[in-house]
Design an enzyme around this catalytic site. Structure first.
Site, mmCIF file in Angstrom:
data_model
loop_
_atom_site.group_PDB
_atom_site.id
_atom_site.type_symbol
_atom_site.label_atom_id
_atom_site.label_comp_id
_atom_site.label_asym_id
_atom_site.label_seq_id
_atom_site.Cartn_x
_atom_site.Cartn_y
_atom_site.Cartn_z
ATOM 1 N N ARG A 15 0.840 -1.220 -0.066
ATOM 2 C CA ARG A 15 0.067 0.148 -0.132
ATOM 3 C C ARG A 15 0.817 1.207 0.121
ATOM 4 N NH1 ARG A 15 -0.789 4.876 2.060
ATOM 5 N NH2 ARG A 15 -0.345 4.090 4.101
ATOM 6 N N ASP A 16 1.397 1.630 1.145
ATOM 7 C CA ASP A 16 2.291 2.779 1.322
ATOM 8 C C ASP A 16 3.688 2.531 0.273
ATOM 9 O OD1 ASP A 16 2.976 5.097 1.967
ATOM 10 O OD2 ASP A 16 3.539 4.839 4.184
ATOM 11 N N CYS A 240 5.206 9.469 0.635
ATOM 12 C CA CYS A 240 4.108 10.006 0.436
ATOM 13 C C CYS A 240 3.780 11.134 -0.883
ATOM 14 C CB CYS A 240 3.573 10.927 1.631
ATOM 15 S SG CYS A 240 2.218 11.719 1.599
#
Length: 312
Positions: A15-16, A240
């Site tokens: 995911r990240d 991010c």
């Protein structure tokens, strides 16, 4: 120095880690890597996110991915959900854990979720109400908990307030996210101790990035503070997309190596984990920042006869 006997590693690479990859990784390949990680002993995952495919195209296959993973007793497949619709989709896909998040600063929350913190907290209340009678794990997450790329230092009182919001709503655990690698050991200790004193019944998980090279130093400080849950990404993949300068998460295999050398059990087979990391590196098609996949464990020895030597 007293350290925990055992810690839980939450693998967030699918995911990240993958969320910033421009080329879509086939669902079958993601499932293959998740299954190999389970074989290596990983038991807790943030496997995907039910987020808008326009915002994060890489995760548009969340439902299909969860269906392809070979579940085993004790394995937790968590899913990040930014809103009630995402939570409903995660429930329909039989995720084992719902992760909802909010940033500790207005600027990052606006970039990340396109809304003020107050509205995000109201959304979380709505989600908590929807999950009230569901037998599913609930985890909160606080992004930029140790520093914000737009505002700098974050007021600890604000982090405590958001943490308390999750606690009052009955969340099982809260992750403190070091989204752009601004954490440092003294700050980690001060934050963990303040939150534990205020809410001793809520488990704390730590999510560090290695942006400034001290991600594992912060883990060591977290261990000394008694924290027993850490989020990491295979190969150190990640970052991010809504935070300038954010680099990869701390690397799972490097973290397991640190724990092994400190005498802390993670339940994960390090050599098997390294092989999965190498597989992921081939999938993304570039060298990943993880160190152990390059060097091997400390006592990984080499053929003396095949090694280059000085001439003359």
């Amino acid at each position: 120095m007293s350290l925990p006997d055992r810690v839980e590693i939450v693998e967030v690479g699918m995911r990240d880690g993958l969320q910033i990859e421009p080329e879509f990784v086939p669902t079958e390949t993601k499932a293959e890597i998740l299954n190999a990680l389970i074989d290596a002993g990983v038991r807790h995952f943030e496997a995907t996110s039910f987020v808008s495919p326009r915002a994060v195209p890489q995760l548009r296959d969340a439902r299909e991915l969860l269906a392809q993973v070979r579940k085993r007793p004790g394995v937790v497949l968590g899913a990040l959900a930014p809103n009630l619709k995402g939570v409903q989709n995660a429930l329909q896909s039989q995720a084992d854990e719902i992760v909802v998040f909010v940033s500790a600063t207005e600027s990052h929350n606006t970039k990340n979720l396109n809304r003020p913190i107050a509205q995000s907290l109201r959304d979380i209340e709505e989600i908590a109400e929807a999950l009230q009678d569901r037998p599913i794990r609930r985890k909160g997450a606080i992004a930029v908990a140790f520093g914000c790329p737009f505002e700098g230092d974050v007021d600890l009182a604000r982090v405590k307030s958001i943490f308390g919001h999750f606690a009052r709503l009955g969340f099982d655990a809260v992750t403190l996210g070091d989204t752009t690698g601004m954490a440092a050991p003294r700050l980690v200790r001060r934050t963990v101790e303040a939150l534990r004193d205020a809410h001793p019944d809520v488990a704390i998980s730590l999510h560090f990035h290695n942006t400034r090279g001290i991600g594992l130093v912060n883990v060591a400080e977290g261990l000394r503070a008694g924290v027993t849950s850490y989020e990491s990404s295979l190969g150190g993949l990640g970052g991010c997309p809504f935070a300038p300068g954010a680099t990869g998460n701390i690397c799972t295999e490097d973290l397991v190596y640190l724990l092994d050398e400190m005498g802390v059990d993670s339940g994960i087979d390090l050599r098997a984990l390294i092989e999965v990391a190498r597989r992921l590196e081939r999938v993304v098609g570039r060298q990943l920042p993880g160190q152990l996949m390059k060097a091997g464990p400390r006592l990984h020895l080499h053929d003396y006869g095949a090694a280059a030597g000085a001439i003359g």
